[in-house]
Scaffold this motif. Structure first.
Motif, PDB file in Angstrom:
ATOM      1  N   ASN A   1       0.885  -1.241  -0.038  1.00 11.16           N
ATOM      2  CA  ASN A   1      -0.159  -0.053  -0.076  1.00 11.16           C
ATOM      3  C   ASN A   1       0.869   1.552   0.244  1.00 11.16           C
ATOM      4  O   ASN A   1       0.259   2.568   0.287  1.00 11.16           O
ATOM      5  N   GLU A   2       1.997   1.168  -0.145  1.00 14.56           N
ATOM      6  CA  GLU A   2       3.071   2.579  -0.546  1.00 14.56           C
ATOM      7  C   GLU A   2       2.431   3.419  -1.259  1.00 14.56           C
ATOM      8  O   GLU A   2       2.084   4.647  -1.008  1.00 14.56           O
ATOM      9  N   THR A   3       2.152   2.879  -2.565  1.00  8.12           N
ATOM     10  CA  THR A   3       1.529   3.889  -3.592  1.00  8.12           C
ATOM     11  C   THR A   3       0.501   4.625  -3.162  1.00  8.12           C
ATOM     12  O   THR A   3       0.386   6.005  -3.496  1.00  8.12           O
ATOM     13  N   ALA A   4      -0.469   3.780  -2.390  1.00  9.78           N
ATOM     14  CA  ALA A   4      -1.692   4.500  -2.055  1.00  9.78           C
ATOM     15  C   ALA A   4      -1.500   5.514  -0.962  1.00  9.78           C
ATOM     16  O   ALA A   4      -2.161   6.635  -0.934  1.00  9.78           O
ATOM     17  N   PHE A   5      -0.570   5.294  -0.095  1.00  8.32           N
ATOM     18  CA  PHE A   5      -0.524   6.285   0.970  1.00  8.32           C
ATOM     19  C   PHE A   5       0.335   7.445   0.385  1.00  8.32           C
ATOM     20  O   PHE A   5       0.057   8.413   0.886  1.00  8.32           O
ATOM     21  N   SER A   6       1.266   7.362  -0.488  1.00 13.14           N
ATOM     22  CA  SER A   6       1.869   8.202  -1.100  1.00 13.14           C
ATOM     23  C   SER A   6       0.914   9.191  -1.792  1.00 13.14           C
ATOM     24  O   SER A   6       0.782  10.594  -1.791  1.00 13.14           O
TER      25      SER A   6
ATOM     26  N   HIS B   1      11.033   4.318   2.695  1.00 10.69           N
ATOM     27  CA  HIS B   1      10.714   2.693   2.000  1.00 10.69           C
ATOM     28  C   HIS B   1       9.560   2.377   3.081  1.00 10.69           C
ATOM     29  O   HIS B   1       9.662   2.314   4.459  1.00 10.69           O
ATOM     30  N   PHE B   2       8.713   1.545   2.465  1.00  9.54           N
ATOM     31  CA  PHE B   2       7.618   0.962   3.196  1.00  9.54           C
ATOM     32  C   PHE B   2       8.005  -0.484   3.357  1.00  9.54           C
ATOM     33  O   PHE B   2       8.025  -1.240   4.283  1.00  9.54           O
ATOM     34  N   GLU B   3       8.829  -1.213   2.170  1.00 12.02           N
ATOM     35  CA  GLU B   3       8.971  -2.540   2.007  1.00 12.02           C
ATOM     36  C   GLU B   3      10.173  -3.086   2.964  1.00 12.02           C
ATOM     37  O   GLU B   3      11.286  -2.499   2.836  1.00 12.02           O
ATOM     38  N   LEU B   4       9.934  -4.054   3.636  1.00 12.13           N
ATOM     39  CA  LEU B   4      10.933  -4.840   4.297  1.00 12.13           C
ATOM     40  C   LEU B   4      10.573  -6.362   3.912  1.00 12.13           C
ATOM     41  O   LEU B   4       9.848  -7.011   4.491  1.00 12.13           O
ATOM     42  N   PRO B   5      11.419  -7.023   2.794  1.00 12.40           N
ATOM     43  CA  PRO B   5      11.019  -8.281   2.613  1.00 12.40           C
ATOM     44  C   PRO B   5      11.509  -9.185   3.751  1.00 12.40           C
ATOM     45  O   PRO B   5      12.347  -9.141   4.359  1.00 12.40           O
ATOM     46  N   LEU B   6      10.725 -10.253   3.858  1.00 10.35           N
ATOM     47  CA  LEU B   6      11.037 -11.336   4.811  1.00 10.35           C
ATOM     48  C   LEU B   6      12.229 -11.770   4.843  1.00 10.35           C
ATOM     49  O   LEU B   6      13.032 -12.131   5.751  1.00 10.35           O
ATOM     50  N   ASP B   7      12.949 -12.058   3.308  1.00  4.56           N
ATOM     51  CA  ASP B   7      14.162 -12.515   3.326  1.00  4.56           C
ATOM     52  C   ASP B   7      15.369 -11.658   4.320  1.00  4.56           C
ATOM     53  O   ASP B   7      16.478 -11.945   4.676  1.00  4.56           O
TER      54      ASP B   7
ATOM     55  N   SER C   1      -1.246   0.865   8.229  1.00  2.00           N
ATOM     56  CA  SER C   1      -0.921   0.658   6.610  1.00  2.00           C
ATOM     57  C   SER C   1      -1.756  -0.243   5.896  1.00  2.00           C
ATOM     58  O   SER C   1      -1.441  -0.341   4.610  1.00  2.00           O
ATOM     59  N   GLU C   2      -2.441  -1.198   6.576  1.00  2.96           N
ATOM     60  CA  GLU C   2      -2.973  -2.051   5.626  1.00  2.96           C
ATOM     61  C   GLU C   2      -4.447  -1.621   4.899  1.00  2.96           C
ATOM     62  O   GLU C   2      -5.088  -2.342   4.285  1.00  2.96           O
ATOM     63  N   ILE C   3      -5.035  -0.293   5.435  1.00  2.00           N
ATOM     64  CA  ILE C   3      -6.235  -0.100   5.152  1.00  2.00           C
ATOM     65  C   ILE C   3      -6.255   1.164   4.627  1.00  2.00           C
ATOM     66  O   ILE C   3      -7.001   2.050   5.127  1.00  2.00           O
ATOM     67  N   PRO C   4      -5.614   1.672   3.535  1.00  2.00           N
ATOM     68  CA  PRO C   4      -5.497   2.988   2.981  1.00  2.00           C
ATOM     69  C   PRO C   4      -6.852   3.550   2.501  1.00  2.00           C
ATOM     70  O   PRO C   4      -7.213   4.591   2.728  1.00  2.00           O
ATOM     71  N   ASP C   5      -7.640   2.549   1.881  1.00  2.00           N
ATOM     72  CA  ASP C   5      -8.950   2.984   1.343  1.00  2.00           C
ATOM     73  C   ASP C   5      -9.925   3.708   2.535  1.00  2.00           C
ATOM     74  O   ASP C   5     -10.585   4.779   2.464  1.00  2.00           O
ATOM     75  N   GLU C   6      -9.985   2.847   3.549  1.00  2.00           N
ATOM     76  CA  GLU C   6     -10.564   3.318   4.752  1.00  2.00           C
ATOM     77  C   GLU C   6     -10.069   4.503   5.352  1.00  2.00           C
ATOM     78  O   GLU C   6     -10.790   5.513   5.757  1.00  2.00           O
ATOM     79  N   TRP C   7      -8.712   4.869   5.348  1.00  2.00           N
ATOM     80  CA  TRP C   7      -8.000   5.888   5.865  1.00  2.00           C
ATOM     81  C   TRP C   7      -8.317   7.160   5.050  1.00  2.00           C
ATOM     82  O   TRP C   7      -8.857   8.134   5.524  1.00  2.00           O
ATOM     83  N   ALA C   8      -8.528   6.947   3.806  1.00  2.00           N
ATOM     84  CA  ALA C   8      -8.854   8.001   2.876  1.00  2.00           C
ATOM     85  C   ALA C   8     -10.362   8.738   3.097  1.00  2.00           C
ATOM     86  O   ALA C   8     -10.587   9.740   3.138  1.00  2.00           O
ATOM     87  N   VAL C   9     -11.029   7.906   3.127  1.00  2.00           N
ATOM     88  CA  VAL C   9     -12.611   7.900   3.582  1.00  2.00           C
ATOM     89  C   VAL C   9     -12.748   8.481   4.929  1.00  2.00           C
ATOM     90  O   VAL C   9     -13.522   9.618   5.024  1.00  2.00           O
TER      91      VAL C   9
END
Length: 922
Positions: free
Chosen positions: A386-391, A566-572, A611-619
Motif C-alpha cells: 500500500n505504499e503507492t496508495a499512501f503516497s 521505504h515501506f517494504e521490508l522483505p522477509l528474506d 498501513s493495511e487499510i489505505p482506502d478506509e483511511w482516505a474515507v
C-alpha cells in the motif's frame, strides 16, 4: 556478565536511587537480569535526563547521593539483579555555576590545566575571540542585556573571588590577573592585594596555586574586617551601573573585554561558536576523549564501579560524537580494570546505522542499543503493498509532493547554513590551510572549499565515516565518500571537479598516504576526522530533528534509525539481518522504545495496522476534513495549521489515542484535557523541529497558537461534539488491530538473537509521544499489582486477557512468560542459531523461525497483517513446518497447547493469539 534482559529506568530528581531500590523485587519477578540505568553521575541541578554531566567522578546528589546509591545496589544484589550504566563520554554540561572544569577554563583560558579537555578553537577568525570562549547564553544582544543590568559583577566572600553573573544563573569567572582592576586603590590593603594579583605571572609555573593563596587571603581579610568587606563592596559597585544608563556600564564592559570569555546572544552561536557542542546545544560542550589525561580523569569512578562489581557493563552514549570512536573503545577495553568474574564487561554503543551500513566488526563491543531492530520489527508489520496508495493520499491531502531524499538534503543544508554554520566555517578554514601547502591546490579558496564541503555533507548517505590517525579507510568508508562526492557533483556542478577530488583525498587519507606528499599528515588527518565529527550531527539534526517532522506520509517510519522513504521490508531481509546478528552480535541490545524514540512502540504497532487499510483511511480523512472545516483552508498558503501539519496531527491521534478514551469520552473530561495537552506538547515540538512555520530559535507565536487551538477545538472544544463520534469508531478499529501487532512485536523482541530491553513502563501499552512525553512518571504500583494477579494464567486466561486488552495485561502476560523462557533456556538465547521456518501456503502473512542450541529447539511463529487476515482468514492449508525430529511434543509456552506431528495448521496455531512460541519436549 552478559545480561539476559534489561529494564531501562530514567533517573530524575523525583525518581532516585531509593525509588529504584524499591522496584528491585518487582524487576526480579518480571524476569529481567539487569537494571539499565540512565546517567546518574553528577549533572546540572534539576536535570531531568542526566546527560548534562558536570562531574564524571561524582554521583548525582539529587538522586539521593552515596548512601541511597549503596541501598539501591544492595537491593539489586539481594534480588539477583545486575546493573548496566548509560555513560556519557562525548560532552559535559556547561553554563550555570556547576562545572568546575569549565569554570577553570573560563577563568584561566589557555593557561587552564583543563583547557585541553574541551574542543575549543582558541584562534578563530573573530578577533575578540582569540584566546577567548564565546558564551552564547544571553536572551538578547549583549549591549542590551548589559544596559538592562542582566550582567553583574559579584564578589564571593567565602572564596575570595570575583565573577560576572548573567541573570544570576551563569557564572563567568574573572581572571585573577585582573583582580587589581577591580580592587583599585581605595585603600592601602586593597592596593597591596591588587598588586599581588597583578604580579601572578612572576610565579609561573605556580601562578594558579599562588592565585588560590591570594584568594584565601582576600577571603580571610573580608571575614576579619567589616571595613575591608565594605571597601570591596564599594569597589564592586563601581562596575555595576544603573539599568537603562548605557554609559554607567562602561567599566564593566571594559573588564569583560579583558576576560577569556565573551558573553553573546544565543543566536550568535550559529555563526561564531568556537567550541564543539553536542549537536547545536551550547550548554553541552564536547570533550576531547582522544586525550589520554581527559580519558583517564573521566573514567575513574566508572572503572571503580566495574572493578567492584557494582555495574556489569556500559552503554556508551553518542559514540559518533567522538573524534576517534574505535580508538576510544579500544582504550576503554584496554584500561578497564578486571571485573570480579575476570570476564570482559558488557559494552554496547548508541550507534545509528544508516541503510545498508553495518556495525564495524573490528570494534570491541557486544553491539548497539538496537535502533536497527526497532525499525526491523516495524518493517515486518507494515503492508508494503500500500505504499503507492499512501503516497497518493498524502499528496492529495497535504499538497506535499517532494520526495524524502530531497527534503533531507534541504534540511541538512539548512542546518549547515544556520545552526551549525560556525563549525562549517572552521572546517573550511582548516582545510584551506592544508590546500595552501602545495601549489597544485593553493588556489582553492576558503569559500570554494566551504561550498564543496557543504555539498558533500548534505549528500552523505551515513552519519559519518571513521578514518583515524592511521590514515587507512575501510572499503565501506571509501565507498561512502565516493558516493557522497558523486552526488555532490550532480547537485552542485558549478564547483570545479578538482576541488571535489582534493576533498576526496582528504576524507580518505589518500592526500597523505605516501611519504613526502607535501602536506602535513597530522593536519590533514585531523581535518578529515573533524569533518567526520561534523557530518554526524548535521545528519542527526537534518534527519531526526527536521526532515522527520516535515515528511509526514507515514509517521511510524519517521523513527530514529528509520528510513521513511521505504515501506517494504522483505522477509528474506528480516531473516538475513537476524541470522547475521546471531553470528556476529548475539548479545547486541534489542530495543523497541527508548527515551529518544519519536513515538512509543505500541503507537508504531498501531500505525502499522493503519498501513493495511489505505482506502478506509482516505474515507475517514475526507469525513474528518469536513467536520474540522478544512475545506476553508484549501489552497490557502497562509492557513494555520497547514494541511501537512494536520495530516501529522491526525496520524498522531490514531496512533496514541488512550484505550480508556476509546468509548465516547466527554470532551470536557479531565482525561481528555490531559491527553489534549500531551498532544499539544508533541505537536509544538514537531512544529519547531520542522522549522517551516516556527522554530526553537524564533517561535512563531501566531502560527503555533492557531495550531494548538485547532487541536483544542477538535478534542475538547467547539468541534469535538461532531468530530469525536466520527473519529472514535475508526480509532477503535485500528487500536484493536494494533494490539495484535503489539503482541507480534513483543514476541519477536523477546525471542530474536540479542538482549531485549524493556523501557520503563512499556510492559503495559506504550502509546507515548516524543520526549518529554515518553519520560512521564510510571505507575509502578499498578504494574506490580497486575504482575501479582497474573501469577497463574493458563491458555484460556490468555484468550480472555486478549479480549480485555485495554488494560495491557495481555502484553504483560506474554512478556513475563517469555522472560521466564529466556531464563530457562539461557544458553539457547545467548548464542543459539537462528533458522527461518518454512511456511506452506499463505507464507506472506506468517513469519516463523527457530532458535536452536544443541538438542534444544524453540520455534517462533507470528501472524502478520491483522486487517488482511480478518478479511481473508488463514486457510487450513497454510501450515507451519515443524523440524524433523525423532519425536516429541511441541508446547506453546504462551497458551499451554501442545502438538505432535510434522506441521501445524496456522489457523490452529493462532486460534487464541496471533503469536506462538513452541518448545519441544522429548
Amino acid at each position: 556478565m552478559i545480561p539476559r534482559a534489561t529494564y531501562r529506568l530514567q533517573f530524575t530528581p523525583t525518581f532516585g536511587f531509593d525509588d529504584a531500590a524499591a522496584l528491585a523485587p518487582y524487576l526480579a519477578k518480571l524476569g529481567v537480569s539487569h537494571l539499565y540505568a540512565s546517567p546518574y553521575l553528577k549533572a546540572r541541578p534539576g536535570s531531568t535526563h542526566g546527560y548534562d554531566i558536570v562531574d564524571h567522578n561524582a554521583l548525582n546528589e539529587e538522586l539521593g547521593g552515596a548512601d541511597a546509591f549503596a541501598r539501591m545496589n544492595a537491593a539489586l544484589k539481594a534480588n539477583g539483579l545486575g546493573q548496566i550504566l548509560d555513560f556519557v563520554p562525548n560532552h559535559m554540561g556547561v553554563g550555570g555555576a556547576d562545572n568546575p572544569i569549565w569554570l577553570d577554563v573560563l577563568e584561566w583560558g589557555q593557561d587552564s590545566v583543563h583547557s585541553g579537555w574541551f574542543d575549543i578553537d582558541w584562534n578563530p577568525d573573530r578577533p575578540d575571540l582569540k584566546e577567548a570562549v564565546l558564551i552564547p547564553f544571553l536572551g538578547e544582544q549583549y549591549g542590551a542585556e548589559l544596559e538592562a543590568g542582566k550582567l553583574q559583577l559579584k564578589y564571593d566572600a567565602e572564596a575570595g573571588s570575583f565573577a560576572v553573573w548573567a541573570y544570576d544563573a551563569h557564572k563567568l569567572p574573572v581572571s585573577p590577573l585582573h583582580y587589581a582592576t577591580i580592587l583599585g586603590a581605595g585603600s592601602r590593603r586593597l592596593e597591596r592585594l591588587g598588586d599581588e594579583f597583578s604580579t601572578l605571572p612572576n610565579w609561573r609555573p605556580g601562578e594558579h596555586a599562588r592565585a588560590e593563596e591570594l584568594k584565601r587571603d582576600l577571603a580571610d581579610e573580608t571575614r576579619r574586617d567589616p571595613a575591608f568587606a565594605k571597601a570591596i563592596e564599594a569597589a564592586v559597585a563601581r562596575f555595576n551601573g544603573q539599568a537603562g544608563d548605557a554609559a554607567s556600564w562602561s567599566r564593566l564592559d571594559a573588564l569583560i573585554r579583558l576576560q577569556h570569555w565573551r558573553p553573546a546572544h544565543f543566536r550568535v552561536a550559529a555563526d561564531d561558536i568556537n567550541y564543539r557542542r553536542f549537536f547545536n546545544i551550547a550548554e553541552l560542550a564536547g570533550l576531547r576523549m582522544e586525550v589520554p589525561r581527559v580519558f583517564d580523569d573521566s573514567h575513574r569512578l566508572v572503572f571503580s564501579l566495574l572493578a567492584d562489581g557494582t555495574i556489569d557493563g556500559l552503554r556508551i552514549d553518542h559514540i559518533d560524537g567522538l573524534l576517534d570512536p574505535k580508538g576510544y573503545l579500544e582504550r576503554l577495553r584496554a584500561r578497564a580494570p578486571a571485573t570480579p568474574d575476570n570476564q570482559p564487561f558488557y559494552l554496547v554503543i548508541e550507534k545509528i546505522l544508516a541503510e545498508h551500513e553495518k556495525l564495524r566488526t573490528e570494534w570491541p563491543v557486544q553491539g548497539t542499543t538496537g535502533y536497527e531492530v526497532t525499525n526491523l520489527l516495524l518493517g515486518v508489520m507494515i503492508d508494503a503493498r500500500n505504499e503507492t496508495a499512501f503516497s497518493r493520499i498524502y499528496a492529495n491531502f497535504s499538497g506535499e509532493t517532494k520526495g524524502f531524499n530531497r527534503i533531507l538534503r534541504e534540511c541538512k543544508k539548512r542546518i549547515m547554513d544556520t545552526e551549525m554554520a560556525g563549525e562549517l566555517n572552521g572546517l573550511a578554514r582548516d582545510i584551506v590551510r592544508i590546500a595552501m601547502q602545495k601549489p597544485a591546490t593553493a588556489d582553492f579558496t576558503r569559500n570554494l572549499l566551504r561550498r564543496a564541503i557543504r555539498e558533500i555533507v548534505a549528500n552523505f548517505p551515513v552519519y559519518r565515516t571513521y578514518l583515524d590517525f592511521e590514515g587507512e579507510p575501510t572499503w565501506f568508508d571509501r565507498f561512502t565518500v565516493d558516493q557522497a562526492i558523486t552526488q555532490a557533483r550532480k547537485s552542485e556542478g558549478t564547483i570545479d571537479p578538482s576541488v571535489y577530488e582534493f576533498l576526496r583525498a582528504v576524507l580518505t587519507g589518500d592526500l597523505v598516504a605516501e611519504p613526502r606528499s607535501g602536506y602535513s599528515r597530522s593536519a590533514a588527518l585531523r581535518s578529515a576526522m573533524k569533518l567526520q565529527q561534523y557530518s554526524g550531527p548535521v545528519m542527526a539534526k537534518g534527519l531526526e530533528d527536521t526532515a522527520f517532522y516535515r515528511y509526514n506520509r507515514f509517521i511510524a517510519l519517521n523513527e530514529v534509525g528509520g528510513h521513511p522513504q521505504h515501506f517494504e521490508l522483505p522477509l528474506d531481509t528480516f531473516h538475513k539481518a537476524n541470522a547475521e546478528r546471531a553470528k556476529l552480535w548475539p548479545n547486541s541490545m534489542l530495543g523497541t522504545s527508548t527515551h529518544d524514540t519519536k513515538r512509543g512502540e505500541d503507537a508504531r504497532a498501531r500505525l502499522a495496522a493503519l498501513s493495511e487499510i489505505p482506502d478506509e483511511w482516505a474515507v475517514q480523512l475526507a469525513a474528518w476534513g469536513k467536520l474540522l472545516q478544512l475545506e476553508e483552508q484549501q489552497g490557502d498558503p497562509e492557513a494555520a495549521p497547514d494541511r501537512n501539519d494536520i495530516y501529522a496531527i491526525l496520524q498522531t491521534l490514531v496512533g496514541t489515542w488512550p484505550p480508556e478514551l476509546l468509548d465516547a469520552p466527554a470532551a470536557g473530561s479531565e482525561a481528555m484535557k490531559t491527553y489534549a495537552e500531551r498532544v499539544k506538547g508533541a505537536i509544538t515540538k514537531a512544529m519547531r523541529e520542522a522549522k517551516v512555520h516556527s522554530s526553537w530559535s524564533a517561535p512563531n507565536a501566531d502560527y503555533e497558537e492557531k495550531t494548538l487551538s485547532f487541536i483544542d477545538n477538535a478534542l475538547t472544544g467547539a468541534l469535538a461534539t461532531d468530530f469525536l463520534p466520527a473519529f472514535l469508531p475508526f480509532a477503535r478499529r485500528v487500536a484493536e488491530l494494533g494490539v495484535q501487532n503489539s503482541l507480534v512485536q513483543t514476541v519477536l523482541k523477546l525471542t530474536l538473537p540479542g538482549v531485549p530491553d524493556i523501557y520503563q513502563g512499556t510492559e503495559l501499552w506504550d502509546l507515548s509521544m516524543v520526549d518529554p512525553d515518553n519520560r512521564r512518571p510510571v505507575d509502578f504500583s499498578q504494574r506490580e499489582t497486575m504482575l501479582g494477579e497474573l501469577a497463574a494464567t493458563d491458555g484460556n486466561t490468555m484468550s480472555s486477557l486478549l479480549s480485555d486488552w485495554r488494560d495491557g495485561r495481555i502484553k504483560l502476560a506474554v512478556l513475563v512468560r517469555l522472560l521466564k523462557l529466556r531464563r530457562d533456556f539461557a544458553e539457547l538465547f545467548g548464542g543459539g542459531e537462528y533458522i527461518p521456518v518454512q511456511i506452506e501456503g499463505g507464507k506472506e502473512a506468517i513469519l516463523g523461525y527457530r532458535r536452536r542450541h544443541g538438542s534444544t529447539d524453540i520455534l517462533v511463529a507470528v501472524a502478520r497483517f491483522p486487517a488482511r487476515r480478518a478479511a481473508n482468514p488463514l486457510d487450513i492449508d497454510c501450515r507451519i513446518a515443524l523440524p524433523e525430529t525423532k519425536g516429541g511434543t511441541w508446547t506453546d509456552v504462551l497458551t499451554g497447547r501442545t502438538w505432535d506431528g510434522r506441521d501445524i495448521s496456522s489457523a490452529d496455531a493462532f486460534r487464541h493469539l496471533p503469536v506462538a512460541v513452541l518448545v519441544r519436549a522429548e
